[in-house]
Design a protein around this motif. Structure first.
Motif, mmCIF file in Angstrom:
data_model
loop_
_atom_site.group_PDB
_atom_site.id
_atom_site.type_symbol
_atom_site.label_atom_id
_atom_site.label_comp_id
_atom_site.label_asym_id
_atom_site.label_seq_id
_atom_site.Cartn_x
_atom_site.Cartn_y
_atom_site.Cartn_z
ATOM 1 N N LEU A 123 -36.181 0.863 -17.965
ATOM 2 C CA LEU A 123 -36.569 -0.539 -17.823
ATOM 3 C C LEU A 123 -35.372 -1.416 -18.186
ATOM 4 C CD1 LEU A 123 -39.110 -1.879 -16.804
ATOM 5 C CD2 LEU A 123 -39.738 -2.406 -19.135
ATOM 6 N N ASP A 124 -34.538 -1.658 -17.160
ATOM 7 C CA ASP A 124 -33.312 -2.419 -17.403
ATOM 8 C C ASP A 124 -33.645 -3.907 -17.514
ATOM 9 O OD1 ASP A 124 -30.288 -2.685 -17.312
ATOM 10 O OD2 ASP A 124 -30.966 -4.082 -15.770
ATOM 11 N N GLY A 125 -33.029 -4.542 -18.490
ATOM 12 C CA GLY A 125 -33.234 -5.989 -18.647
ATOM 13 C C GLY A 125 -34.553 -6.303 -19.327
ATOM 14 N N ILE A 216 -21.971 -13.751 -12.195
ATOM 15 C CA ILE A 216 -21.214 -13.326 -13.384
ATOM 16 C C ILE A 216 -21.640 -14.196 -14.551
ATOM 17 C CG2 ILE A 216 -19.274 -14.905 -12.859
ATOM 18 C CD1 ILE A 216 -17.369 -12.699 -13.940
ATOM 19 N N ASN A 217 -21.593 -13.647 -15.766
ATOM 20 C CA ASN A 217 -21.936 -14.432 -16.949
ATOM 21 C C ASN A 217 -20.702 -15.229 -17.385
ATOM 22 O OD1 ASN A 217 -22.451 -15.503 -19.453
ATOM 23 N ND2 ASN A 217 -23.457 -13.669 -20.254
ATOM 24 N N GLU A 218 -20.581 -16.430 -16.902
ATOM 25 C CA GLU A 218 -19.356 -17.216 -17.128
ATOM 26 C C GLU A 218 -19.197 -17.623 -18.593
ATOM 27 O OE1 GLU A 218 -19.386 -19.200 -12.693
ATOM 28 O OE2 GLU A 218 -17.866 -19.833 -14.106
ATOM 29 N N ARG A 249 -24.967 -17.591 -8.903
ATOM 30 C CA ARG A 249 -26.360 -17.200 -9.206
ATOM 31 C C ARG A 249 -26.320 -16.028 -10.177
ATOM 32 N NH1 ARG A 249 -27.639 -21.208 -7.442
ATOM 33 N NH2 ARG A 249 -29.097 -21.826 -5.777
ATOM 34 N N TYR A 250 -26.872 -16.189 -11.369
ATOM 35 C CA TYR A 250 -26.854 -15.104 -12.366
ATOM 36 C C TYR A 250 -28.175 -15.107 -13.110
ATOM 37 C CZ TYR A 250 -24.953 -11.882 -15.873
ATOM 38 O OH TYR A 250 -24.726 -10.785 -16.675
ATOM 39 N N ILE A 251 -28.956 -14.028 -12.911
ATOM 40 C CA ILE A 251 -30.282 -13.936 -13.539
ATOM 41 C C ILE A 251 -30.185 -13.255 -14.900
ATOM 42 C CG2 ILE A 251 -32.619 -12.988 -13.258
ATOM 43 C CD1 ILE A 251 -32.123 -13.071 -10.203
ATOM 44 N N GLY A 252 -29.180 -12.365 -15.017
ATOM 45 C CA GLY A 252 -29.046 -11.615 -16.274
ATOM 46 C C GLY A 252 -29.929 -10.379 -16.276
ATOM 47 N N SER A 253 -30.385 -9.999 -15.095
ATOM 48 C CA SER A 253 -31.139 -8.752 -14.922
ATOM 49 C C SER A 253 -30.483 -8.037 -13.748
ATOM 50 C CB SER A 253 -32.607 -9.083 -14.612
ATOM 51 O OG SER A 253 -33.307 -7.920 -14.280
ATOM 52 N N LEU A 254 -29.789 -6.927 -14.052
ATOM 53 C CA LEU A 254 -28.926 -6.290 -13.052
ATOM 54 C C LEU A 254 -29.641 -6.041 -11.734
ATOM 55 C CD1 LEU A 254 -26.257 -4.820 -12.262
ATOM 56 C CD2 LEU A 254 -27.216 -2.757 -13.304
ATOM 57 N N VAL A 255 -30.835 -5.467 -11.794
ATOM 58 C CA VAL A 255 -31.530 -5.104 -10.551
ATOM 59 C C VAL A 255 -31.837 -6.357 -9.738
ATOM 60 C CG1 VAL A 255 -33.649 -4.097 -9.619
ATOM 61 C CG2 VAL A 255 -32.471 -2.977 -11.499
ATOM 62 N N LEU A 269 -20.428 -9.279 -10.716
ATOM 63 C CA LEU A 269 -19.290 -8.862 -11.539
ATOM 64 C C LEU A 269 -19.706 -8.712 -12.997
ATOM 65 C CD1 LEU A 269 -18.395 -11.557 -9.576
ATOM 66 C CD2 LEU A 269 -16.135 -10.740 -10.259
ATOM 67 N N TYR A 270 -19.433 -7.549 -13.584
ATOM 68 C CA TYR A 270 -19.527 -7.436 -15.034
ATOM 69 C C TYR A 270 -18.209 -6.849 -15.549
ATOM 70 C CZ TYR A 270 -21.696 -8.180 -19.427
ATOM 71 O OH TYR A 270 -21.988 -8.716 -20.663
ATOM 72 N N PRO A 271 -17.232 -7.725 -15.829
ATOM 73 C CA PRO A 271 -15.900 -7.228 -16.241
ATOM 74 C C PRO A 271 -15.911 -6.749 -17.686
ATOM 75 C CG PRO A 271 -15.880 -9.554 -15.560
ATOM 76 C CD PRO A 271 -17.299 -9.171 -15.772
ATOM 77 N N GLY A 279 -16.531 -2.904 -20.490
ATOM 78 C CA GLY A 279 -17.630 -3.397 -19.648
ATOM 79 C C GLY A 279 -18.937 -3.082 -20.353
ATOM 80 N N LYS A 280 -20.034 -3.632 -19.893
ATOM 81 C CA LYS A 280 -21.326 -3.428 -20.574
ATOM 82 C C LYS A 280 -22.171 -2.375 -19.856
ATOM 83 C CE LYS A 280 -25.577 -5.821 -21.913
ATOM 84 N NZ LYS A 280 -26.324 -7.099 -21.919
ATOM 85 N N LEU A 281 -22.030 -2.286 -18.551
ATOM 86 C CA LEU A 281 -22.956 -1.472 -17.764
ATOM 87 C C LEU A 281 -22.553 -0.001 -17.773
ATOM 88 C CD1 LEU A 281 -23.540 -4.062 -14.930
ATOM 89 C CD2 LEU A 281 -24.951 -3.611 -16.957
#
Ligand code: P6P
Length: 341
Positions: A123-125, A216-218, A249-255, A269-271, A279-281
């Motif tokens: 259950l991601d996010g 991306i999470n700016e 557009r960034y929801i913060g839920s990868l899927v 992008l998740y640098p 990286g986080k992922l």
């Protein structure tokens, strides 16, 4: 006599799995059974998530609810139910989960001849559930490398993403969808709750070569690699001929972010960041399955320099920088990173 005129043109997930089994002449149905049980577990998890908003009535995680049952965190609930569903098939001999530090080996008296191993983020996010944002399950299936009939081990999981036999995700959103690939294109199934079936709704998904969305999470901008900062500036240039500025557009839920970009075009992008220097992922059960889906739909996925699917895993929970989506946009990110080195 009345002639039946209506056409029943629904293809359920199970019908599709059986139809597509012909793509694998040597298949004896083991992978099909696994995929069917992924669908079953997804329906169980979906039902629970839909009630998540009723925590005050049903009780918060850690509480004992009115039925005297321990209320579980939804990610632990999802983890348990996917493990139980996959164990019941007898086709999977071990599971690697984001929720468990070590692999779960099915060696307690079960036939140890399960041909496959399964990696998942159940259950991601999940932190988004409390605010009613879509969340997802991400999964990846490999053939085991160890001898059938013996307990699986880590070597069965530390395989490059190119070895995946299937990969996909479930998105529990405004509707619940299962999107997966077995290496012959990407197909999406929407859960019809009135009949309790995943029905083919997005056949042969192709992601646009180019899009106008960047995700991306700016908030982490200060610590982004120079090439990522350059790419963000590239997206923000005012140039109507190239449809810029793009949309952020960034929801913060990868899927959710990946699914939207897959259908509409765009790049996620998740640098590396100060908090997550690698990286986080996670490579095994987030980046590899999403990368297989993206490539099978005509897109691209890299860590900025290497094709995600070719990165040799060293650890079950290894993290990597992740750039995925429309091929031309990922290539622009890679170019910005190369120029900035
Ligand atoms: P951040 C959710 O916690 C998650 O693992 C992914 O679903 C999502 O893409 C990412 O983390 C969001 O991370 O640091 O931007 O909040």
């Amino acid at each position: 006599m009345t002639r039946a005129t209506g056409t029943y043109n629904i293809t359920t997930l199970n019908e599709f799995i059986i139809e597509r089994q012909a793509d694998f002449p040597y298949a004896k149905g083991e992978l099909s059974r696994l995929l069917h049980h992924v669908g079953v577990a997804a329906k169980v998890v979906n039902k629970k998530i839909n009630k998540a908003g009723l925590v005050d009535i049903l009780g918060r995680a850690g509480d004992v609810n009115v039925q005297g049952e321990d209320v579980q965190k939804l990610d632990l609930f999802a983890n348990e139910h996917f493990i139980a569903a996959l164990r019941s098939t007898g086709e999977c001999c071990a599971i690697a989960s984001e929720e468990d530090q070590e692999i779960t080996v099915f060696d307690d008296g079960l036939p140890l001849d399960g041909k496959y191993v399964f990696c998942m983020d159940p259950l991601d996010g999940s932190s988004n559930i409390d605010v009613n944002v879509s969340v997802g399950t991400i999964f990846s299936i490999y053939r085991r490398r160890t001898e059938r009939g013996t307990p699986a081990d880590l070597s069965d999981f530390l395989q490059p993403g190119t070895e995946q036999v299937a990969a996909g995700y479930v998105i529990y959103g405004s509707s619940t969808m299962l999107v997966y690939t077995t290496g012959k294109g990407v197909n999406g199934f929407t859960l019809d709750p009135t009949i309790g079936e995943f029905c083919l709704s997005h056949p042969d998904i192709r992601t646009p070569e180019h899009g106008t969305i960047y995700s991306i999470n700016e908030g982490n901008y200060a610590h982004f690699p120079a090439g990522v900062k350059q790419f963000i500036k590239h997206c923000q240039v005012v140039d109507p001929d190239t449809h810029r500025p793009y949309t952020s557009r960034y929801i913060g839920s990868l899927v959710s972010d990946v699914h939207r970009n897959l259908l509409k075009g765009g790049v996620f992008l998740y640098p590396s960041t100060q908090k997550a220097p690698q990286g986080k992922l996670r490579l095994l059960y987030e980046c590899n399955p999403i990368a297989m889906i993206a490539e099978q739909a005509g897109g691209k996925a890299s860590d900025g320099a290497r094709r995600i699917l070719e990165i040799p895993p060293e650890d079950l929970h290894q993290r990597v920088p992740f750039y995925v989506g429309s091929r031309q946009m990922v290539e622009t990110v890679e170019r910005c990173l190369a120029e900035a080195r």
